[in-house]
Design a protein around this motif. Structure first.
Motif, PDB file in Angstrom:
ATOM      1  N   UNK A   1       0.825  -1.200   0.000  1.00 27.79           N
ATOM      2  CA  UNK A   1       0.000   0.000   0.000  1.00 27.79           C
ATOM      3  C   UNK A   1       0.865   1.259   0.000  1.00 27.79           C
ATOM      4  N   UNK A   2       1.943   1.234   0.779  1.00 25.87           N
ATOM      5  CA  UNK A   2       2.841   2.393   0.833  1.00 25.87           C
ATOM      6  C   UNK A   2       3.444   2.670  -0.546  1.00 25.87           C
ATOM      7  N   UNK A   3       3.909   1.621  -1.226  1.00 29.23           N
ATOM      8  CA  UNK A   3       4.474   1.822  -2.560  1.00 29.23           C
ATOM      9  C   UNK A   3       3.422   2.347  -3.520  1.00 29.23           C
ATOM     10  N   UNK A   4       2.251   1.759  -3.483  1.00 23.58           N
ATOM     11  CA  UNK A   4       1.173   2.190  -4.371  1.00 23.58           C
ATOM     12  C   UNK A   4       0.793   3.637  -4.107  1.00 23.58           C
ATOM     13  N   UNK A   5       0.631   4.007  -2.850  1.00 23.04           N
ATOM     14  CA  UNK A   5       0.215   5.378  -2.544  1.00 23.04           C
ATOM     15  C   UNK A   5       1.291   6.390  -2.911  1.00 23.04           C
ATOM     16  N   UNK A   6       2.561   6.056  -2.693  1.00 22.48           N
ATOM     17  CA  UNK A   6       3.636   6.971  -3.099  1.00 22.48           C
ATOM     18  C   UNK A   6       3.653   7.157  -4.612  1.00 22.48           C
ATOM     19  N   UNK A   7       3.428   6.078  -5.326  1.00 18.03           N
ATOM     20  CA  UNK A   7       3.431   6.143  -6.786  1.00 18.03           C
ATOM     21  C   UNK A   7       2.271   6.993  -7.285  1.00 18.03           C
ATOM     22  N   UNK A   8       1.077   6.744  -6.741  1.00 17.70           N
ATOM     23  CA  UNK A   8      -0.114   7.472  -7.189  1.00 17.70           C
ATOM     24  C   UNK A   8      -0.029   8.941  -6.785  1.00 17.70           C
ATOM     25  N   UNK A   9       0.342   9.199  -5.538  1.00 18.64           N
ATOM     26  CA  UNK A   9       0.408  10.583  -5.066  1.00 18.64           C
ATOM     27  C   UNK A   9       1.542  11.361  -5.719  1.00 18.64           C
ATOM     28  N   UNK A  10       2.547  10.659  -6.215  1.00 17.38           N
ATOM     29  CA  UNK A  10       3.659  11.318  -6.898  1.00 17.38           C
ATOM     30  C   UNK A  10       3.311  11.751  -8.311  1.00 17.38           C
TER      31      UNK A  10
ATOM     32  N   UNK B   1      -1.443   5.567 -23.068  1.00 19.77           N
ATOM     33  CA  UNK B   1       0.011   5.662 -23.234  1.00 19.77           C
ATOM     34  C   UNK B   1       0.672   4.471 -22.548  1.00 19.77           C
ATOM     35  N   UNK B   2       1.835   4.052 -23.030  1.00 13.00           N
ATOM     36  CA  UNK B   2       2.547   2.949 -22.377  1.00 13.00           C
ATOM     37  C   UNK B   2       2.896   3.312 -20.932  1.00 13.00           C
ATOM     38  N   UNK B   3       2.890   2.301 -20.075  1.00 13.75           N
ATOM     39  CA  UNK B   3       3.225   2.541 -18.672  1.00 13.75           C
ATOM     40  C   UNK B   3       4.582   1.925 -18.353  1.00 13.75           C
ATOM     41  N   UNK B   4       5.209   2.444 -17.335  1.00 10.93           N
ATOM     42  CA  UNK B   4       6.510   1.940 -16.904  1.00 10.93           C
ATOM     43  C   UNK B   4       6.334   0.633 -16.134  1.00 10.93           C
ATOM     44  N   UNK B   5       7.444  -0.025 -15.893  1.00 22.86           N
ATOM     45  CA  UNK B   5       7.417  -1.248 -15.089  1.00 22.86           C
ATOM     46  C   UNK B   5       6.930  -0.930 -13.674  1.00 22.86           C
ATOM     47  N   UNK B   6       7.308   0.232 -13.156  1.00 22.43           N
ATOM     48  CA  UNK B   6       6.849   0.604 -11.814  1.00 22.43           C
ATOM     49  C   UNK B   6       5.338   0.829 -11.795  1.00 22.43           C
ATOM     50  N   UNK B   7       4.796   1.409 -12.856  1.00 21.35           N
ATOM     51  CA  UNK B   7       3.347   1.596 -12.936  1.00 21.35           C
ATOM     52  C   UNK B   7       2.640   0.253 -12.999  1.00 21.35           C
ATOM     53  N   UNK B   8       3.202  -0.678 -13.734  1.00 15.58           N
ATOM     54  CA  UNK B   8       2.619  -2.016 -13.815  1.00 15.58           C
ATOM     55  C   UNK B   8       2.660  -2.699 -12.449  1.00 15.58           C
ATOM     56  N   UNK B   9       3.744  -2.521 -11.717  1.00 18.09           N
ATOM     57  CA  UNK B   9       3.859  -3.072 -10.374  1.00 18.09           C
ATOM     58  C   UNK B   9       2.818  -2.447  -9.456  1.00 18.09           C
TER      59      UNK B   9
END
Length: 83
Positions: A32-41, A49-57
């Motif tokens: 959840x922490x990784x997901x929220x940091x990614x989304x809030x960032x 558009x193509x997504x990054x490997x981190x977005x896929x994760x």
């Protein structure tokens, strides 16, 4: 034939591939922490558009967390549950 009853934590330890059911909470919190940091960032690509490997994760982590919450909801609202 007897059927082995597993707790919610044991089931999710198996699904997440971790050894201890006691670590399920920590594993889900980390996801959840990784997901929220990614989304809030604001790092998500625009739709189509193509997504990054981190977005896929992050999407995979969202799927895992949604599955866990669905299982918890079923457990809490199942037969015999009184509020």
């Amino acid at each position: 034939m007897s059927r082995r009853v597993m707790t919610l934590e044991q089931t999710w330890a198996d699904r997440l591939g971790i050894d201890s059911s006691a670590a399920v909470g920590d594993e889900l919190a980390a996801r959840f922490e990784h997901l929220s940091r990614f989304v809030l960032g604001g790092e998500m690509s625009p739709a189509g558009k193509p997504v990054s490997a981190e977005a896929a994760t992050a999407y995979g982590e969202l799927w895992v967390l949604a599955g866990f919450l669905a299982d918890v909801r079923r457990a809490m609202t199942g037969p015999g549950v009184e509020w």
